[in-house]
Design a protein around this motif. Structure first.
Motif, PDB file in Angstrom:
ATOM      1  N   MET A 198      39.603  16.140  -3.163  1.00 19.78           N
ATOM      2  CA  MET A 198      38.238  16.577  -3.518  1.00 19.78           C
ATOM      3  C   MET A 198      37.463  15.343  -3.920  1.00 19.78           C
ATOM      4  O   MET A 198      38.004  14.468  -4.601  1.00 19.78           O
ATOM      5  CB  MET A 198      38.274  17.534  -4.706  1.00 19.78           C
ATOM      6  N   LEU A 199      36.198  15.277  -3.498  1.00 20.77           N
ATOM      7  CA  LEU A 199      35.392  14.095  -3.824  1.00 20.77           C
ATOM      8  C   LEU A 199      34.019  14.506  -4.343  1.00 20.77           C
ATOM      9  O   LEU A 199      33.256  15.159  -3.623  1.00 20.77           O
ATOM     10  CB  LEU A 199      35.185  13.222  -2.587  1.00 20.77           C
ATOM     11  N   PHE A 200      33.740  14.128  -5.550  1.00 19.94           N
ATOM     12  CA  PHE A 200      32.412  14.400  -6.118  1.00 19.94           C
ATOM     13  C   PHE A 200      31.860  13.097  -6.696  1.00 19.94           C
ATOM     14  O   PHE A 200      32.136  12.734  -7.830  1.00 19.94           O
ATOM     15  CB  PHE A 200      32.494  15.523  -7.160  1.00 19.94           C
ATOM     16  N   ILE A 255      45.190   9.161   6.501  1.00 21.41           N
ATOM     17  CA  ILE A 255      46.590   9.372   6.097  1.00 21.41           C
ATOM     18  C   ILE A 255      46.902  10.871   6.024  1.00 21.41           C
ATOM     19  O   ILE A 255      47.778  11.310   5.304  1.00 21.41           O
ATOM     20  CB  ILE A 255      46.940   8.650   4.774  1.00 21.41           C
ATOM     21  N   GLY A 256      46.117  11.637   6.773  1.00 23.95           N
ATOM     22  CA  GLY A 256      46.413  13.057   6.951  1.00 23.95           C
ATOM     23  C   GLY A 256      46.029  13.946   5.792  1.00 23.95           C
ATOM     24  O   GLY A 256      46.514  15.067   5.683  1.00 23.95           O
ATOM     25  N   MET A 257      45.160  13.469   4.897  1.00 27.36           N
ATOM     26  CA  MET A 257      44.769  14.312   3.756  1.00 27.36           C
ATOM     27  C   MET A 257      43.397  14.939   3.989  1.00 27.36           C
ATOM     28  O   MET A 257      42.389  14.237   4.045  1.00 27.36           O
ATOM     29  CB  MET A 257      44.764  13.485   2.466  1.00 27.36           C
ATOM     30  N   PRO A 258      43.331  16.266   4.124  1.00 26.20           N
ATOM     31  CA  PRO A 258      42.027  16.900   4.339  1.00 26.20           C
ATOM     32  C   PRO A 258      41.215  16.983   3.047  1.00 26.20           C
ATOM     33  O   PRO A 258      41.783  17.087   1.958  1.00 26.20           O
ATOM     34  CB  PRO A 258      42.397  18.296   4.829  1.00 26.20           C
ATOM     35  N   THR A 259      39.905  16.935   3.193  1.00 26.37           N
ATOM     36  CA  THR A 259      39.011  17.116   2.040  1.00 26.37           C
ATOM     37  C   THR A 259      38.616  18.581   1.987  1.00 26.37           C
ATOM     38  O   THR A 259      37.992  19.093   2.912  1.00 26.37           O
ATOM     39  CB  THR A 259      37.771  16.219   2.198  1.00 26.37           C
ATOM     40  N   ILE A 260      38.971  19.225   0.888  1.00 24.92           N
ATOM     41  CA  ILE A 260      38.723  20.676   0.787  1.00 24.92           C
ATOM     42  C   ILE A 260      37.360  20.959   0.143  1.00 24.92           C
ATOM     43  O   ILE A 260      36.732  21.974   0.400  1.00 24.92           O
ATOM     44  CB  ILE A 260      39.870  21.375   0.008  1.00 24.92           C
ATOM     45  N   ALA A 261      36.907  20.047  -0.705  1.00 28.91           N
ATOM     46  CA  ALA A 261      35.599  20.242  -1.343  1.00 28.91           C
ATOM     47  C   ALA A 261      34.984  18.883  -1.636  1.00 28.91           C
ATOM     48  O   ALA A 261      35.704  17.926  -1.964  1.00 28.91           O
ATOM     49  CB  ALA A 261      35.762  21.017  -2.642  1.00 28.91           C
ATOM     50  N   ALA A 262      33.658  18.802  -1.490  1.00 29.62           N
ATOM     51  CA  ALA A 262      32.992  17.530  -1.751  1.00 29.62           C
ATOM     52  C   ALA A 262      31.543  17.769  -2.127  1.00 29.62           C
ATOM     53  O   ALA A 262      30.991  18.846  -1.861  1.00 29.62           O
ATOM     54  CB  ALA A 262      33.056  16.630  -0.518  1.00 29.62           C
ATOM     55  N   GLY A 263      30.951  16.789  -2.751  1.00 27.77           N
ATOM     56  CA  GLY A 263      29.538  16.908  -3.081  1.00 27.77           C
ATOM     57  C   GLY A 263      29.012  15.614  -3.653  1.00 27.77           C
ATOM     58  O   GLY A 263      29.783  14.729  -4.044  1.00 27.77           O
ATOM     59  N   TYR A 264      27.706  15.507  -3.633  1.00 29.59           N
ATOM     60  CA  TYR A 264      27.037  14.343  -4.211  1.00 29.59           C
ATOM     61  C   TYR A 264      26.449  14.732  -5.567  1.00 29.59           C
ATOM     62  O   TYR A 264      26.154  15.904  -5.815  1.00 29.59           O
ATOM     63  CB  TYR A 264      25.888  13.900  -3.331  1.00 29.59           C
ATOM     64  N   GLU A 265      26.224  13.717  -6.387  1.00 32.09           N
ATOM     65  CA  GLU A 265      25.580  14.003  -7.672  1.00 32.09           C
ATOM     66  C   GLU A 265      24.062  14.130  -7.508  1.00 32.09           C
ATOM     67  O   GLU A 265      23.410  14.919  -8.158  1.00 32.09           O
ATOM     68  CB  GLU A 265      25.843  12.870  -8.665  1.00 32.09           C
ATOM     69  N   PHE A 266      23.504  13.280  -6.647  1.00 34.34           N
ATOM     70  CA  PHE A 266      22.043  13.170  -6.641  1.00 34.34           C
ATOM     71  C   PHE A 266      21.463  12.927  -5.249  1.00 34.34           C
ATOM     72  O   PHE A 266      20.313  12.545  -5.130  1.00 34.34           O
ATOM     73  CB  PHE A 266      21.614  12.022  -7.560  1.00 34.34           C
ATOM     74  N   ALA A 267      22.273  13.091  -4.206  1.00 31.10           N
ATOM     75  CA  ALA A 267      21.761  12.815  -2.862  1.00 31.10           C
ATOM     76  C   ALA A 267      20.728  13.872  -2.476  1.00 31.10           C
ATOM     77  O   ALA A 267      20.530  14.852  -3.195  1.00 31.10           O
ATOM     78  CB  ALA A 267      22.904  12.807  -1.863  1.00 31.10           C
ATOM     79  N   HIS A 268      20.079  13.666  -1.338  1.00 32.86           N
ATOM     80  CA  HIS A 268      19.062  14.602  -0.864  1.00 32.86           C
ATOM     81  C   HIS A 268      19.638  15.399   0.316  1.00 32.86           C
ATOM     82  O   HIS A 268      20.713  15.088   0.815  1.00 32.86           O
ATOM     83  CB  HIS A 268      17.814  13.846  -0.415  1.00 32.86           C
ATOM     84  N   ALA A 273      45.521  17.632  -4.724  1.00 32.79           N
ATOM     85  CA  ALA A 273      46.474  16.560  -5.046  1.00 32.79           C
ATOM     86  C   ALA A 273      45.752  15.400  -5.713  1.00 32.79           C
ATOM     87  O   ALA A 273      46.361  14.610  -6.431  1.00 32.79           O
ATOM     88  CB  ALA A 273      47.160  16.090  -3.776  1.00 32.79           C
ATOM     89  N   ILE A 274      44.452  15.295  -5.438  1.00 28.98           N
ATOM     90  CA  ILE A 274      43.670  14.201  -6.030  1.00 28.98           C
ATOM     91  C   ILE A 274      42.204  14.620  -6.132  1.00 28.98           C
ATOM     92  O   ILE A 274      41.699  15.349  -5.270  1.00 28.98           O
ATOM     93  CB  ILE A 274      43.838  12.897  -5.202  1.00 28.98           C
ATOM     94  N   PHE A 275      41.553  14.182  -7.201  1.00 30.86           N
ATOM     95  CA  PHE A 275      40.143  14.493  -7.423  1.00 30.86           C
ATOM     96  C   PHE A 275      39.436  13.156  -7.615  1.00 30.86           C
ATOM     97  O   PHE A 275      39.797  12.383  -8.496  1.00 30.86           O
ATOM     98  CB  PHE A 275      40.019  15.367  -8.685  1.00 30.86           C
ATOM     99  N   CYS A 276      38.470  12.858  -6.764  1.00 35.48           N
ATOM    100  CA  CYS A 276      37.769  11.570  -6.868  1.00 35.48           C
ATOM    101  C   CYS A 276      36.444  11.785  -7.572  1.00 35.48           C
ATOM    102  O   CYS A 276      35.639  12.625  -7.151  1.00 35.48           O
ATOM    103  CB  CYS A 276      37.508  10.988  -5.496  1.00 35.48           C
ATOM    104  N   ALA A 277      36.207  11.032  -8.611  1.00 33.56           N
ATOM    105  CA  ALA A 277      34.976  11.214  -9.371  1.00 33.56           C
ATOM    106  C   ALA A 277      34.707   9.945 -10.172  1.00 33.56           C
ATOM    107  O   ALA A 277      35.080   8.853  -9.740  1.00 33.56           O
ATOM    108  CB  ALA A 277      35.113  12.428 -10.272  1.00 33.56           C
TER     109      ALA A 277
END
Ligand code: CFM
Length: 544
Positions: A350-352, A368-381, A469-473
C-alpha cells in the motif's frame, strides 16, 4: 487487469465511511474510489485538491512547506530566509534528507543552515518589514550569497508585510538576486499551492537570466527530482554514462546558476508532475522547449525513460549507447530481482505518499511481483490520478483561484522551437508523447482502492482489512503503522536507506523491501495490554 483478492473493496469503503457524520461521509466518499479501468484508460472520477475537513487527521503539509521546503530547499547556493516565527524555519530545516554536493569546499553550501527572521510579538503588532530588511542585510554581510529567497509564513500575510517591496529594495541596494514568495501556510489547501507559487517566482526571477548553454550534444533538464536520500546523484551518474548533458535539475543537487540557464536545454524531462508541471509548461511557452514525462524509479521505467530521451534526439549513436548502458545495468537488476522474488511475490503493498511517489514506486514493487492493493496521494490533483486528459474538466475553486496563474508568451529573442512539427509527429508515432501524464489510476488494476488525502482512521481500517505486507508512507504515519505489526517504508526520506532511483537504486529497493516484508519481528509486536489481559488502570463509574 483486475486484482485478485477476496475482500470486496466497496464494502471496505462503506465501512470506512460509517465512522463519519453524513456530510463528511459524502465528501470523503468522493475521495475514496474503487478503481475500474475501462477502454482508453478511462477511470472513475476522484475528488482531489479539496480542503481537508477540520478534525480529520490528515498527512498533508502547508503551502509554505511546499514552496520553501520542497521546491527551493534543495538548492545549495541560495539563502532561503523564512520570514516568520522561529518554529516554521526550524521545522522545515533539514527534514527532507535533501543532499547536495558542492564541487569544492569553496563553493557556497547554505543548506545546512536555518535562516529565519524570528518574528516576535512586537513585529506581529507593529509590522515585520524592518526586521526583514535587517535580516537580509545581515545574511548578505556574513555570507555574500548569489541570491536570497524570502518565504512568507502565515502571520506575514495576516499582518500585511510587503515582502515583495522589501526584497525589491534590497535587491537594488545589494546588487544580488533577492525575491520573495507569498507562500503563507494557509494559502491553498495543501503544499501543492506552495509548489505553484515557487514555480511562478522561479520563472519570474531566475529562469532565463543566463543564455549560455552548457556544452554537450544532448542537453536536457530534469524537473521534479529533489534528491531525496541521494536519488539525483544516481540519475546524474546514469545520464553522464549515456552521454546526456544535464543542464539543471529542479531542484535536487541544484544551483542558482543551473536554474538561470535551464531554458537553454533542448528537452525537459518531468519526474514529479505535481510539483513542477507549471515550470515545464511556462518554459515551453516562452522558450520552445518541449517536455516529456519520465520516471527513474524502477528499472523498467528507467530504461523506458532513457529510450524516450534518446528517441527524441534522433541520434543513432545516443540510442546505441543507451541500449548498451541498459543491458549492462540490467545484469545486476535481474540478479537482485531473482534473489528476492520468491520471498516477495504476491505480497501486498500500500502506498500513501505526497503527489507522485505513490504512483512511481508501484513499478518497483511490481518488478518483484508485489501488487499494490491500495494507493493515494496526499495533495495531488485529479490529473495526477486520472491523467492530464481530465485537465479541461477540472473545476477551479476559490482555493485554486487564489494562486496566481502567470500569463506567458513566446520570448521575442529567445523562443526557439526545438523540433519541427514533422519530428514531433514522428516521435508520437513511435509511441511517445509530449506534454502528457497518464496518471496513476489507469496503471493500477481494477478493484484496487484509491484514496485521496487519507486519514489516520482510514489507514488503520485498510491495514486491518487487507493486512498488507508493507505500507509506504511518511513519518506522521510510520509509528502507528508499525504498532499495528506492519512494516512501514518511509518514502519521503527513506529514513536511513536508499537511494532508490535508477537501476542501482532499484536493486537497493528490492533488497530493502525483502528485508522488511520477511522480517519476523513485525509479527512479534504485542502491546503490553495485549500480553496481559488485565487492564493497567481500572475505574468504575460512581453514580451521583
Ligand atoms: Fe513531488 Fe516530491 Fe512527491 Fe512533492 Fe512532498 Fe517529497 Fe513527496 Mo514528501 S515534490 S509530490 S511535496 S515527489 S516532500 S520530494 S516525498 S510529499 S511524493
Amino acid at each position: 487487469m483486475s486484482i485478485d483478492h477476496p475482500i470486496n473493496p466497496a464494502e471496505v469503503k462503506e465501512e470506512i465511511l460509517k465512522a463519519y457524520p453524513p456530510k463528511v461521509a459524502r465528501k470523503r466518499g468522493k475521495q475514496i474510489v474503487v478503481n475500474e479501468v475501462g477502454e482508453d484508460a478511462a477511470v472513475p472520477e476522484i475528488s482531489a485538491n479539496v480542503r481537508t475537513t477540520p478534525g480529520i487527521i490528515t498527512q498533508r503539509g502547508c503551502c509554505y512547506a511546499g514552496c520553501k521546503g520542497v521546491v527551493l530547499g534543495p538548492t545549495r547556493d541560495i539563502i532561503n530566509l523564512t520570514h516568520g516565527p522561529i518554529g516554521c524555519g526550524f521545522y522545515s530545516w533539514l527534514t527532507r534528507r535533501n543532499q547536495t554536493k558542492p564541487p569544492t569546499d569553496e563553493h557556497d553550501q547554505f543548506m545546512t543552515y536555518c535562516f529565519s527572521t524570528d518574528m516576535q510579538d512586537e513585529e506581529i503588532i507593529f509590522g515585520g518589514e524592518k526586521k526583514l530588511k535587517a535580516a537580509i542585510q545581515e545574511a548578505y554581510d556574513i555570507f555574500h550569497p548569489k541570491a536570497i529567497g524570502v518565504f512568507s509564513t502565515c502571520p506575514v500575510g495576516l499582518i500585511g508585510d510587503d515582502v515583495h517591496q522589501v526584497t525589491a529594495e534590497m535587491k537594488e541596494k545589494l546588487g544580488i538576486n533577492i525575491f520573495a514568495f507569498s507562500c503563507e501556510g494557509y494559502k491553498g489547501v495543501s503544499q501543492s499551492a506552495g509548489h505553484h507559487i515557487a514555480n511562478n517566482q522561479l520563472f519570474k526571477h531566475v529562469i532565463g537570466r543566463n543564455d549560455t548553454p552548457l556544452e554537450g550534444k544532448y542537453r536536457i533538464s530534469l524537473l521534479g527530482e529533489y534528491n531525496i536520500g541521494g536519488d539525483a546523484f544516481l540519475i546524474e551518474d546514469l545520464l553522464e554514462k549515456c552521454g546526456i548533458t544535464l543542464t539543471a535539475t529542479f531542484s535536487g543537487n541544484s544551483t542558482m546558476d543551473s536554474f538561470e540557464r535551464a531554458h537553454t536545454s533542448d528537452l525537459n524531462c518531468v519526474m514529479c508532475h505535481r510539483s513542477i508541471n507549471y515550470v515545464a509548461d511556462m518554459i515551453e511557452k516562452r522558450y520552445g522547449v518541449p517536455w516529456i514525462k519520465v520516471n527513474f524509479l524502477g528499472a523498467e521505467g528507467t530504461a523506458k525513460s532513457l529510450r524516450k530521451i534518446a528517441a527524441y534526439f534522433e541520434n543513432k549513436e545516443l540510442m546505441d549507447r543507451v541500449e548498451e548502458v541498459i543491458e549492462e545495468e540490467m545484469i545486476e537488476v535481474r540478479k537482485a530481482q531473482e534473489e528476492v522474488r520468491a520471498q516477495c511475490e504476491g505480497k501486498l503493498a500500500m502506498l500513501f505518499v505526497g503527489g507522485s511517489r505513490a504512483h512511481h514506486y508501484q513499478d518497483l514493487f511490481a518488478e518483484i511481483g508485489m501488487p499494490t492493493i491500495a494507493a493515494g496521494y496526499e495533495f495531488a490533483h485529479r490529473d495526477d490520478y486520472e491523467g492530464r486528459k481530465v485537465l479541461p474538466d477540472i473545476k477551479i475553486d476559490a482555493d485554486s483561484r487564489n494562486i496566481e496563474e502567470l500569463s506567458v508568451e513566446a520570448d521575442p529573442d529567445n523562443y526557439r522551437p526545438r523540433i519541427t512539427e514533422e519530428q514531433a509527429k514522428k516521435y508520437e508515432e513511435a509511441g511517445h508523447s509530449f506534454k502528457d501524464y497518464e496518471g496513476m489510476m489507469p496503471e493500477m488494476s481494477s478493484g484496487t482502492m484509491i484514496i485521496d488525502d487519507i486519514s489516520q482512521h482510514e489507514s488503520e481500517m485498510l491495514i486491518e482489512k487487507y493486512q498488507p505486507a508493507i505500507f509506504c508512507a511518511g513519518i506522521k504515519e510510520k509509528y502507528t503503522v508499525q504498532k499495528s505489526g506492519t512494516p512501514c517504508l518511509q518514502l519521503h526520506s527513506y529514513d536511513y536507506g536508499g537511494p532508490f532511483a535508477v537501476f542501482e537504486g532499484a536493486c537497493t529497493f528490492y533488497r530493502t523491501v525483502d528485508r522488511m516484508v520477511n522480517n519476523k519481528l513485525w509479527s512479534m509486536i504485542e502491546a503490553p495490554w495485549e500480553a496481559d489481559a488485565k487492564p493497567e488502570i481500572e475505574a468504575a463509574y460512581v453514580s451521583g
